[in-house]
Scaffold this motif. Sequence first.
Motif, PDB file in Angstrom:
ATOM      1  N   GLU A 479       0.806  -1.211   0.000  1.00 12.36           N
ATOM      2  CA  GLU A 479       0.000   0.000   0.000  1.00 12.36           C
ATOM      3  C   GLU A 479       0.849   1.276   0.000  1.00 12.36           C
ATOM      4  O   GLU A 479       0.664   2.137  -0.854  1.00 12.36           O
ATOM      5  CB  GLU A 479      -0.942   0.014   1.221  1.00 12.36           C
ATOM      6  CG  GLU A 479      -1.948  -1.131   1.239  1.00 12.36           C
ATOM      7  CD  GLU A 479      -2.985  -1.009   0.140  1.00 12.36           C
ATOM      8  OE1 GLU A 479      -3.155   0.112  -0.403  1.00 12.36           O
ATOM      9  OE2 GLU A 479      -3.640  -2.015  -0.183  1.00 12.36           O
ATOM     10  N   LEU A 480       1.781   1.377   0.944  1.00 10.67           N
ATOM     11  CA  LEU A 480       2.522   2.621   1.097  1.00 10.67           C
ATOM     12  C   LEU A 480       3.554   2.825  -0.013  1.00 10.67           C
ATOM     13  O   LEU A 480       3.570   3.875  -0.670  1.00 10.67           O
ATOM     14  CB  LEU A 480       3.193   2.664   2.474  1.00 10.67           C
ATOM     15  CG  LEU A 480       2.246   2.682   3.678  1.00 10.67           C
ATOM     16  CD1 LEU A 480       3.033   2.659   4.981  1.00 10.67           C
ATOM     17  CD2 LEU A 480       1.342   3.907   3.629  1.00 10.67           C
ATOM     18  N   LEU A 481       4.421   1.835  -0.210  1.00 10.68           N
ATOM     19  CA  LEU A 481       5.467   1.996  -1.219  1.00 10.68           C
ATOM     20  C   LEU A 481       4.906   2.169  -2.632  1.00 10.68           C
ATOM     21  O   LEU A 481       5.398   3.035  -3.384  1.00 10.68           O
ATOM     22  CB  LEU A 481       6.444   0.816  -1.161  1.00 10.68           C
ATOM     23  CG  LEU A 481       7.370   0.780   0.062  1.00 10.68           C
ATOM     24  CD1 LEU A 481       8.291  -0.426   0.002  1.00 10.68           C
ATOM     25  CD2 LEU A 481       8.183   2.067   0.159  1.00 10.68           C
ATOM     26  N   PRO A 482       3.902   1.384  -3.067  1.00 16.60           N
ATOM     27  CA  PRO A 482       3.356   1.638  -4.409  1.00 16.60           C
ATOM     28  C   PRO A 482       2.761   3.028  -4.579  1.00 16.60           C
ATOM     29  O   PRO A 482       2.713   3.543  -5.701  1.00 16.60           O
ATOM     30  CB  PRO A 482       2.270   0.553  -4.548  1.00 16.60           C
ATOM     31  CG  PRO A 482       2.694  -0.537  -3.636  1.00 16.60           C
ATOM     32  CD  PRO A 482       3.325   0.158  -2.467  1.00 16.60           C
ATOM     33  N   ALA A 483       2.296   3.637  -3.501  1.00 15.57           N
ATOM     34  CA  ALA A 483       1.730   4.981  -3.604  1.00 15.57           C
ATOM     35  C   ALA A 483       2.790   6.072  -3.534  1.00 15.57           C
ATOM     36  O   ALA A 483       2.597   7.164  -4.067  1.00 15.57           O
ATOM     37  CB  ALA A 483       0.701   5.195  -2.492  1.00 15.57           C
ATOM     38  N   VAL A 484       3.927   5.807  -2.885  1.00 16.50           N
ATOM     39  CA  VAL A 484       4.935   6.836  -2.639  1.00 16.50           C
ATOM     40  C   VAL A 484       6.067   6.788  -3.662  1.00 16.50           C
ATOM     41  O   VAL A 484       6.545   7.832  -4.131  1.00 16.50           O
ATOM     42  CB  VAL A 484       5.487   6.697  -1.202  1.00 16.50           C
ATOM     43  CG1 VAL A 484       6.697   7.589  -0.987  1.00 16.50           C
ATOM     44  CG2 VAL A 484       4.395   7.023  -0.188  1.00 16.50           C
TER      45      VAL A 484
END
Length: 569
Positions: A479-484
Amino acid sequence: MRTLLWRGSLAGALVCGIGLLPWLAHTDPALTVLKARAQDRDPDPEVLAAVRNQLRLGEGPLALLGRWLGGLPRGDAGRSWISGAEAGPTVLQALGASLLLMAVASLVAGCTAAVVCAPTLYRGGRTRPGGTGSAVLAALPEFLTASVLATVVGVQLGWLPALGWYGPQYTLLPALALGLPAGAVLGRLLDDQLPGAFAEPWVRAAAARGLPAPAIARQAVRRCLPGLLPNTALFVVGMTGGAVAVEQIFDIPGLGRTTLQAALAQDLPVLQAGTLALVLLAALAAGAARLGVRLLIGPALRDAAVPALTRPAVPARRTTPLALAAALLAVLTAGLPRDPLAVDTGARLRPPSWEHPFGTDALGRDLLARIAHGALDTLLLALAISAGTLLAGLLLGLLPRLSGPLVDTVNAVPPVLAALLVTAVAGGGPATPALAVAAVAWAPLAAHTSALLRQERAAVHLTATRALGAGRRYLLRHELLPAVVPPVTRHALLRLPGTALALASLGFLGLGAQPPSPEWGHLLAENQPYAERAPWTVLAPAAVLAVLGALAVTAAGAVGRSRRGTGAA
């Protein structure tokens, strides 16, 4: 309290490290000060001994540093070792000039960013791949833009004053040189987030209720500002202390120029006071940015009710980056077989021709050859630095409590001062500019990562996923890394020309490659005096830098486009 202690420790370490600069560099401060006072004076032992006694250098660096720190609570920052004037008023006067210049440059940057984002706002978030115009603007070297503005607008046309610092009208030309590239980068970062804001459900609801398009556009900009404010604060500090080349060209007694002159002369009281002013300014700018984020987002950040700002998929235009890459490759292919050091005094300052497609310089050397060979020193080095700073920015951005104060402190160090510190510790050499730029270039990427991560962690879909039993590793990986990672990678590509420009700026100021190296910064610096009568000598390397910037922006547009579309919000 821990954050304040961490910030104070970092600021103290920086100021103390600068106080030890002459001893780290293994140089004689008395000799450097004597040369700065009178270059023609014979440095005999008696004169040097008198200087040491006057400055009390025999007490050692720790005693000098302790005395300087002890005077700060009383408002006493010591006296200049060169002029004897009080360091505090000198730095405050320079800071006032820099703040005025920064304010006007920030206004120029804001207007430029608005122009860059205007097409996306007008089309309601429907963006088109490209942006080569803003890329060219972002890739323009500040010192080259300043030189052209001073020569053409100030001297030839006489529309605005070109040199000196005698009133507000003297800020316009240097503010344009500083604000245009900064505004282009900020505009690209904002334009990168606008499609995601326009794709959120509230836009459709607002349009269905009859809300005017300009009002929706204003709210979309407001929605994107929290992720942009940390980098805006970095730009503000950079335009205050990092405008050394522009201040030198326009003869502005600003803080960056004052700090650089003090560093070169090893005038430690002025250098320490200037650095402390930059550190405090960086802390104030970072605090204002965090306050702005809280005011813009409100309780949604606390209650984990922020919608995910997902960038919708846009078909990438492949022809533009391919054409730009082909143009850059053509320059390298045509120039590398040529000799960049061959001197022909009979062909000095020749205009472009079939024999010399980019013309020749003041020594008759082929500019095409020098630009192509300089690319190996500048372009490849900029790519390596960008890759390393991207990785460092992502890793440190994932730890905001650690990296936040570190970003503020590092951002207070202009690349020029960083180069001097690196030279003092590691010695001079061709690697000095690369180490200096790499030491400060990761900070904007880490700030961007932390800002996006803060918003993403408060997103509604992340709260739901956590409620279903997802652990920290799953949330980070899925969730976090794919968005950031995609937007930060696009940011790193946008800053690739800026990294090349930072290397070029150090070369322009004489802190990078030395003659006869064809490094692009040195190339621009040595040809600047001939810009009026032989403009191709500076236009050719500037054009190649502009092509690099356009290529970086168009390549960034195709990185990590979301497949979740509008439904992610």
